[in-house]
Write a protein that holds these residues in place. Structure first.
Motif: not given
Length: 318
Positions: A127-131, A156-160, A173-175, A217-220
């Motif tokens: 739910e947070s992806l590369a272009t 790469p799309e999922g920021y492995g 960012l995910s909707g 994106f923030t993890p908080t």
């Protein structure tokens, strides 16, 4: 004021849980809650009127899909900032205030999102992806990303390899948990309603990036997301493939987009064949064999690009 916007369709229990959490642990920032009911056939609308009178309920009168319902919610919103929140999510304590504070600290991002976790606490990395890119589409389409989720090369799309534990600019960012200024959302024309389900959020992010946005994106800010509750697996994949093919064709151009689209086509065929063989070895693969047989049979629907109508209208004899 912050406008918290939800779209629901036939998920009364999930919607009740989400609204109960929003009311019981209300954000400190001044806010309103707007819910669009996409013509639910269950008791969703009656439940909201009865149990949550403080919520503004808007009846769409028909199933407009997520994009159409979200756009309708935005038209009824009074806040200068919008938060799109899936009705099958549970915001954790302080999540919305944390995301609102993050937006204030990084105004140049223009779109803001947080971390989502599953019911068992595991981070959801989708739910947070590369272009979109040709290599990323090849990895996703051919199943490499799913097989090697922690590989930066093959996912790469999922920021492995990224644990979603740091602040980061992302491609999209995910909707399901997306904050945006109302003025920018209006300038973009809202979500593209040609995407009935899936893909509309990535498309919005990409169009915003073209205007200078840097989605962050923030993890908080963390929510629990129990996604997929309203879809059969074969329906989910039918919509998802149609959206991915539309996105790569639209945003990668005719050559790279065409190659990326064929990667998704080839991947669907490979999955259908592989699970057909595996189901002969062990019965635990029977459900996935059925899913991908149906998805492959429906390729005339998703290969053409985005699906803009409910599948029930396209598959009357299902």
């Amino acid at each position: 004021m912050l406008s918290i916007l939800l779209v629901c369709w036939n998920q009364s229990a999930a919607t009740r849980n989400c609204l109960a959490r929003l009311v019981a642990a209300a954000p400190e920032v001044p806010h309103e809650i707007v819910v669009v009911d996409n013509g639910s056939a269950d008791d969703t609308a009656a439940m909201i009127r009865r149990d949550f009178p403080q919520v503004r309920l808007v009846g769409a009168g028909a199933n407009l899909g997520f994009a159409g319902g979200a756009n309708l919610a935005a038209r009824h919103a009074q806040g200068d900032t919008l938060l799109f929140l899936n009705n099958d999510t549970l915001p954790l304590e302080g999540a919305i205030d944390a995301l609102h504070a993050f937006a204030g600290a990084r105004p140049e991002a223009m779109l803001w999102g947080g971390r989502t976790v599953r019911a068992d606490g595991r981070v959801n990395p989708t739910e947070s992806l590369a272009t979109p890119s040709l290599w990323g589409s090849l990895c996703v389409g051919l199943g490499l990303s799913g097989s090697f989720p922690h590989s930066r090369l093959l996912n790469p799309e999922g920021y492995g390899g990224w644990a979603r534990d740091t602040v980061r600019e992302v491609g999209a960012l995910s909707g399901c948990f997306l904050m945006i200024r109302a003025s920018l959302f209006a300038a973009l024309g809202g979500f593209d309603t040609r995407y009935f389900l899936y893909g509309e959020d990535v498309d919005l992010n990409l169009r915003a990036r073209a205007l200078g946005a840097r989605p962050s994106f923030t993890p908080t800010a963390t929510i629990q997301h129990n996604g997929g509750a309203s879809s059969h697996p074969e329906d989910m994949w039918t919509y998802l493939l149609s959206a991915k093919i539309e996105l790569v064709r639209r945003h990668l151009g005719p050559v790279r987009g065409g190659l990326a689209a064929h990667a998704f086509l080839t991947g669907a065929w490979l999955r259908a064949r592989a699970f057909a063989l595996l189901s002969r070895v062990h019965p635990r693969f029977a459900d996935r064999r059925r899913t991908w047989e149906i998805v492959w049979q429906r390729r005339c629907l998703w290969w053409g690009g985005v699906i803009s109508s409910p599948l029930a209208e396209l598959l009357p004899h299902r």
